[in-house]
Design a protein around this motif. Sequence first.
Motif, PDB file in Angstrom:
ATOM      1  N   GLY A  97       0.795  -1.221   0.000  1.00 49.98           N
ATOM      2  CA  GLY A  97       0.000   0.000   0.000  1.00 49.98           C
ATOM      3  C   GLY A  97       0.827   1.271   0.000  1.00 49.98           C
ATOM      4  N   THR A  98       2.125   1.139   0.219  1.00 52.79           N
ATOM      5  CA  THR A  98       3.029   2.299   0.183  1.00 52.79           C
ATOM      6  C   THR A  98       3.905   2.134  -1.051  1.00 52.79           C
ATOM      7  N   THR A  99       3.478   2.711  -2.145  1.00 53.46           N
ATOM      8  CA  THR A  99       4.138   2.474  -3.426  1.00 53.46           C
ATOM      9  C   THR A  99       5.457   3.240  -3.534  1.00 53.46           C
ATOM     10  N   GLN A 100       6.257   2.827  -4.503  1.00 51.58           N
ATOM     11  CA  GLN A 100       7.493   3.554  -4.789  1.00 51.58           C
ATOM     12  C   GLN A 100       7.171   5.014  -5.128  1.00 51.58           C
ATOM     13  N   GLU A 101       6.116   5.220  -5.894  1.00 54.13           N
ATOM     14  CA  GLU A 101       5.746   6.580  -6.280  1.00 54.13           C
ATOM     15  C   GLU A 101       5.452   7.434  -5.048  1.00 54.13           C
ATOM     16  N   MET A 102       4.761   6.859  -4.066  1.00 56.59           N
ATOM     17  CA  MET A 102       4.456   7.591  -2.833  1.00 56.59           C
ATOM     18  C   MET A 102       5.739   8.021  -2.123  1.00 56.59           C
ATOM     19  N   THR A 103       6.670   7.089  -1.969  1.00 55.98           N
ATOM     20  CA  THR A 103       7.910   7.401  -1.261  1.00 55.98           C
ATOM     21  C   THR A 103       8.759   8.392  -2.046  1.00 55.98           C
ATOM     22  N   ILE A 104       8.775   8.260  -3.368  1.00 60.48           N
ATOM     23  CA  ILE A 104       9.507   9.223  -4.196  1.00 60.48           C
ATOM     24  C   ILE A 104       8.924  10.622  -3.998  1.00 60.48           C
ATOM     25  N   ARG A 105       7.603  10.711  -3.986  1.00 59.27           N
ATOM     26  CA  ARG A 105       6.937  12.001  -3.784  1.00 59.27           C
ATOM     27  C   ARG A 105       7.245  12.547  -2.385  1.00 59.27           C
ATOM     28  N   ASP A 106       7.158  11.686  -1.388  1.00 61.45           N
ATOM     29  CA  ASP A 106       7.453  12.087  -0.006  1.00 61.45           C
ATOM     30  C   ASP A 106       8.886  12.567   0.147  1.00 61.45           C
ATOM     31  N   SER A 107       9.778  12.007  -0.649  1.00 62.03           N
ATOM     32  CA  SER A 107      11.209  12.293  -0.476  1.00 62.03           C
ATOM     33  C   SER A 107      11.537  13.760  -0.717  1.00 62.03           C
ATOM     34  N   ALA A 108      10.745  14.451  -1.510  1.00 64.57           N
ATOM     35  CA  ALA A 108      10.964  15.889  -1.690  1.00 64.57           C
ATOM     36  C   ALA A 108      10.799  16.608  -0.359  1.00 64.57           C
ATOM     37  N   ALA A 109       9.774  16.205   0.405  1.00 63.27           N
ATOM     38  CA  ALA A 109       9.540  16.813   1.718  1.00 63.27           C
ATOM     39  C   ALA A 109      10.618  16.389   2.709  1.00 63.27           C
ATOM     40  N   PHE A 110      11.074  15.134   2.595  1.00 63.15           N
ATOM     41  CA  PHE A 110      12.156  14.677   3.488  1.00 63.15           C
ATOM     42  C   PHE A 110      13.417  15.516   3.252  1.00 63.15           C
ATOM     43  N   LEU A 111      13.731  15.762   1.995  1.00 60.11           N
ATOM     44  CA  LEU A 111      14.910  16.566   1.652  1.00 60.11           C
ATOM     45  C   LEU A 111      14.754  17.997   2.155  1.00 60.11           C
ATOM     46  N   ASP A 112      13.545  18.537   2.007  1.00 59.24           N
ATOM     47  CA  ASP A 112      13.295  19.903   2.467  1.00 59.24           C
ATOM     48  C   ASP A 112      13.434  20.022   3.979  1.00 59.24           C
ATOM     49  N   ALA A 113      13.196  18.928   4.692  1.00 60.18           N
ATOM     50  CA  ALA A 113      13.242  18.958   6.158  1.00 60.18           C
ATOM     51  C   ALA A 113      14.625  19.350   6.672  1.00 60.18           C
ATOM     52  N   PHE A 114      15.670  18.980   5.945  1.00 59.06           N
ATOM     53  CA  PHE A 114      17.016  19.345   6.397  1.00 59.06           C
ATOM     54  C   PHE A 114      17.180  20.863   6.438  1.00 59.06           C
ATOM     55  N   ALA A 115      16.764  21.521   5.373  1.00 61.54           N
ATOM     56  CA  ALA A 115      16.895  22.977   5.326  1.00 61.54           C
ATOM     57  C   ALA A 115      16.053  23.638   6.411  1.00 61.54           C
TER      58      ALA A 115
END
Length: 243
Positions: free
Chosen positions: A93-111
Amino acid sequence: MAKQDIGIETRDGKAKAGLFRPASTAKAGAILYMDAFGPRPALDEMAERLAGEGYAVLVPDLFYRDAPYGPFDAKTAFAVEETKKALMALVAGTTQEMTIRDSAAFLDAFASEGIDGPIGVVGYCMGGARALNAAGTYPDRIAAAASFHGGNLASDAADSPHRKAASLKARVYVGVAGVDRSFPPEQSARLAEALRVAEVDHTIENYVGVGHGWCIKDHSLYDEAGAERHWKRLTMFFGEALG
């Protein structure tokens, strides 16, 4: 290392994540993509160890859309039909596309947390493919991508990471379990060919004698010697690729 619990706003909701900061200023950021059993003390311990090397480490809950769930015992979860069914539903239920999309927010979290510098990613089990897919999707933001006992890295699926090889700018390291049905030799060869043709700086290393899950302490196939070898490789790889 102090763990800071944060919430990361994504397009689909708020993902809980643990942020582990080094004692001094972080030299780089690192996202740790979890295995199928979710965030737990064993992954926190790994993040703490990586933070001890000077990195700010983010461990997001990839299953946040289905929270609350578990917790799962990594040694027995797949041996019990009820928990196996629940886990497989979370993974599917947690597709690759979902995690790829989420990863933009994960990357932004560092800044947003005041952490500068290059970013590396490392994934275990199901997280391995997600780490490589993130690196292929955000090539200007991810400088190093590692996978350990990652499954289906070069499958026939449309979202298989090997298909993003041409987009990669990151250096890549793949640590393969000696016997792993989720990443058989033919997939390893296909991944190696895709990375070679795309001229990606990469290493694929076979850890003979260990099984899928060998790096993580609470896993039934944890192998201490193999896990220490993985730490040596990961810290050297991040050191070279992230500075």
